[in-house]
Motif scaffolding. Structure first.
Motif, PDB file in Angstrom:
ATOM      1  N   THR A  46      40.379   4.320   5.768  1.00 59.57           N
ATOM      2  CA  THR A  46      40.703   5.431   6.664  1.00 59.57           C
ATOM      3  C   THR A  46      41.292   6.598   5.883  1.00 59.57           C
ATOM      4  O   THR A  46      40.946   7.761   6.124  1.00 59.57           O
ATOM      5  N   LEU A  47      42.182   6.302   4.947  1.00 58.15           N
ATOM      6  CA  LEU A  47      42.818   7.370   4.173  1.00 58.15           C
ATOM      7  C   LEU A  47      41.857   8.032   3.188  1.00 58.15           C
ATOM      8  O   LEU A  47      42.104   9.149   2.750  1.00 58.15           O
ATOM      9  N   GLU A  48      40.774   7.345   2.826  1.00 58.09           N
ATOM     10  CA  GLU A  48      39.796   7.956   1.925  1.00 58.09           C
ATOM     11  C   GLU A  48      38.874   8.928   2.655  1.00 58.09           C
ATOM     12  O   GLU A  48      38.176   9.719   2.022  1.00 58.09           O
ATOM     13  N   ASN A  49      38.882   8.900   3.976  1.00 55.84           N
ATOM     14  CA  ASN A  49      38.080   9.813   4.765  1.00 55.84           C
ATOM     15  C   ASN A  49      38.664  11.223   4.619  1.00 55.84           C
ATOM     16  O   ASN A  49      39.836  11.444   4.904  1.00 55.84           O
ATOM     17  N   PRO A  50      37.863  12.198   4.178  1.00 51.99           N
ATOM     18  CA  PRO A  50      38.384  13.562   3.976  1.00 51.99           C
ATOM     19  C   PRO A  50      38.985  14.176   5.247  1.00 51.99           C
ATOM     20  O   PRO A  50      39.910  14.972   5.158  1.00 51.99           O
ATOM     21  N   LYS A  51      38.495  13.794   6.429  1.00 50.41           N
ATOM     22  CA  LYS A  51      39.040  14.343   7.668  1.00 50.41           C
ATOM     23  C   LYS A  51      40.459  13.863   7.921  1.00 50.41           C
ATOM     24  O   LYS A  51      41.188  14.466   8.695  1.00 50.41           O
ATOM     25  N   VAL A  52      40.850  12.786   7.288  1.00 50.91           N
ATOM     26  CA  VAL A  52      42.204  12.257   7.429  1.00 50.91           C
ATOM     27  C   VAL A  52      43.037  12.602   6.190  1.00 50.91           C
ATOM     28  O   VAL A  52      44.205  12.980   6.301  1.00 50.91           O
ATOM     29  N   LYS A  53      42.424  12.497   5.038  1.00 53.68           N
ATOM     30  CA  LYS A  53      43.125  12.664   3.763  1.00 53.68           C
ATOM     31  C   LYS A  53      43.732  14.068   3.606  1.00 53.68           C
ATOM     32  O   LYS A  53      44.931  14.200   3.309  1.00 53.68           O
ATOM     33  N   TYR A  54      42.933  15.085   3.814  1.00 53.24           N
ATOM     34  CA  TYR A  54      43.408  16.436   3.538  1.00 53.24           C
ATOM     35  C   TYR A  54      44.459  16.936   4.540  1.00 53.24           C
ATOM     36  O   TYR A  54      45.421  17.582   4.132  1.00 53.24           O
ATOM     37  N   PRO A  55      44.324  16.639   5.813  1.00 56.63           N
ATOM     38  CA  PRO A  55      45.421  17.029   6.723  1.00 56.63           C
ATOM     39  C   PRO A  55      46.735  16.309   6.380  1.00 56.63           C
ATOM     40  O   PRO A  55      47.812  16.901   6.505  1.00 56.63           O
ATOM     41  N   LEU A  56      46.665  15.062   5.944  1.00 54.10           N
ATOM     42  CA  LEU A  56      47.887  14.356   5.550  1.00 54.10           C
ATOM     43  C   LEU A  56      48.514  14.985   4.310  1.00 54.10           C
ATOM     44  O   LEU A  56      49.735  15.114   4.221  1.00 54.10           O
ATOM     45  N   ILE A  57      47.679  15.376   3.370  1.00 56.06           N
ATOM     46  CA  ILE A  57      48.197  16.055   2.173  1.00 56.06           C
ATOM     47  C   ILE A  57      48.846  17.379   2.576  1.00 56.06           C
ATOM     48  O   ILE A  57      49.936  17.717   2.114  1.00 56.06           O
ATOM     49  N   GLY A  58      48.184  18.122   3.466  1.00 54.74           N
ATOM     50  CA  GLY A  58      48.741  19.392   3.935  1.00 54.74           C
ATOM     51  C   GLY A  58      50.074  19.198   4.653  1.00 54.74           C
ATOM     52  O   GLY A  58      51.024  19.959   4.435  1.00 54.74           O
ATOM     53  N   ALA A  59      50.164  18.172   5.479  1.00 56.10           N
ATOM     54  CA  ALA A  59      51.423  17.894   6.184  1.00 56.10           C
ATOM     55  C   ALA A  59      52.517  17.510   5.199  1.00 56.10           C
ATOM     56  O   ALA A  59      53.670  17.939   5.339  1.00 56.10           O
ATOM     57  N   LEU A  62      53.720  20.640   3.454  1.00 54.37           N
ATOM     58  CA  LEU A  62      54.529  21.432   4.383  1.00 54.37           C
ATOM     59  C   LEU A  62      55.930  20.840   4.517  1.00 54.37           C
ATOM     60  O   LEU A  62      56.921  21.579   4.472  1.00 54.37           O
ATOM     61  N   ILE A  63      56.034  19.537   4.629  1.00 57.37           N
ATOM     62  CA  ILE A  63      57.348  18.886   4.746  1.00 57.37           C
ATOM     63  C   ILE A  63      58.171  19.103   3.488  1.00 57.37           C
ATOM     64  O   ILE A  63      59.367  19.425   3.551  1.00 57.37           O
ATOM     65  N   VAL A  64      57.540  18.952   2.333  1.00 57.33           N
ATOM     66  CA  VAL A  64      58.260  19.169   1.073  1.00 57.33           C
ATOM     67  C   VAL A  64      58.714  20.619   0.970  1.00 57.33           C
ATOM     68  O   VAL A  64      59.854  20.896   0.573  1.00 57.33           O
ATOM     69  N   ALA A  65      57.859  21.549   1.347  1.00 55.04           N
ATOM     70  CA  ALA A  65      58.226  22.964   1.288  1.00 55.04           C
ATOM     71  C   ALA A  65      59.402  23.255   2.216  1.00 55.04           C
ATOM     72  O   ALA A  65      60.349  23.976   1.841  1.00 55.04           O
ATOM     73  N   LEU A  66      59.392  22.686   3.401  1.00 58.77           N
ATOM     74  CA  LEU A  66      60.499  22.897   4.336  1.00 58.77           C
ATOM     75  C   LEU A  66      61.805  22.282   3.817  1.00 58.77           C
ATOM     76  O   LEU A  66      62.883  22.871   3.969  1.00 58.77           O
ATOM     77  N   LEU A  67      61.705  21.110   3.210  1.00 64.22           N
ATOM     78  CA  LEU A  67      62.900  20.480   2.632  1.00 64.22           C
ATOM     79  C   LEU A  67      63.468  21.283   1.475  1.00 64.22           C
ATOM     80  O   LEU A  67      64.687  21.476   1.361  1.00 64.22           O
TER      81      LEU A  67
END
Length: 73
Positions: A46-59, A62-67
C-alpha cells in the motif's frame, strides 16, 4: 441398504484424514507469525503505491515544517 463394516471404516478414515488436513490448514493460516507477515506485506504494498506514498511524504514534510517553525518562533 446396509453397508458393510469395512466400507464404513474406510469412510470414517477418509473423513478423519480430511478433517486433519483442514485443521492443519487452519492452524497454518491462524499462525500469528503468518498473520504479521501478511499484514506487513499488505502495508508495504500500500505504501509503495504513488497515490499513497507522495501525499504521506507531503504530510510529513508539512508537519516537520510546522514543528520547526514553532520551535524557532
Amino acid at each position: 441398504m446396509a453397508r458393510d463394516p469395512e466400507t464404513i471404516e474406510r469412510d470414517i478414515e477418509k473423513a478423519r484424514t480430511a478433517l486433519a488436513a483442514t485443521l492443519d490448514e487452519l492452524g497454518t493460516k491462524a499462525n500469528p507469525k503468518v498473520l504479521v507477515e501478511s499484514a506487513k506485506s499488505s502495508v508495504r504494498s500500500t505504501l509503495e503505491n504513488p497515490k499513497v506514498k507522495y501525499p504521506l511524504i507531503g504530510a510529513g514534510v508539512l508537519i516537520v515544517a510546522l514543528l520547526v517553525r514553532k520551535l524557532f518562533r
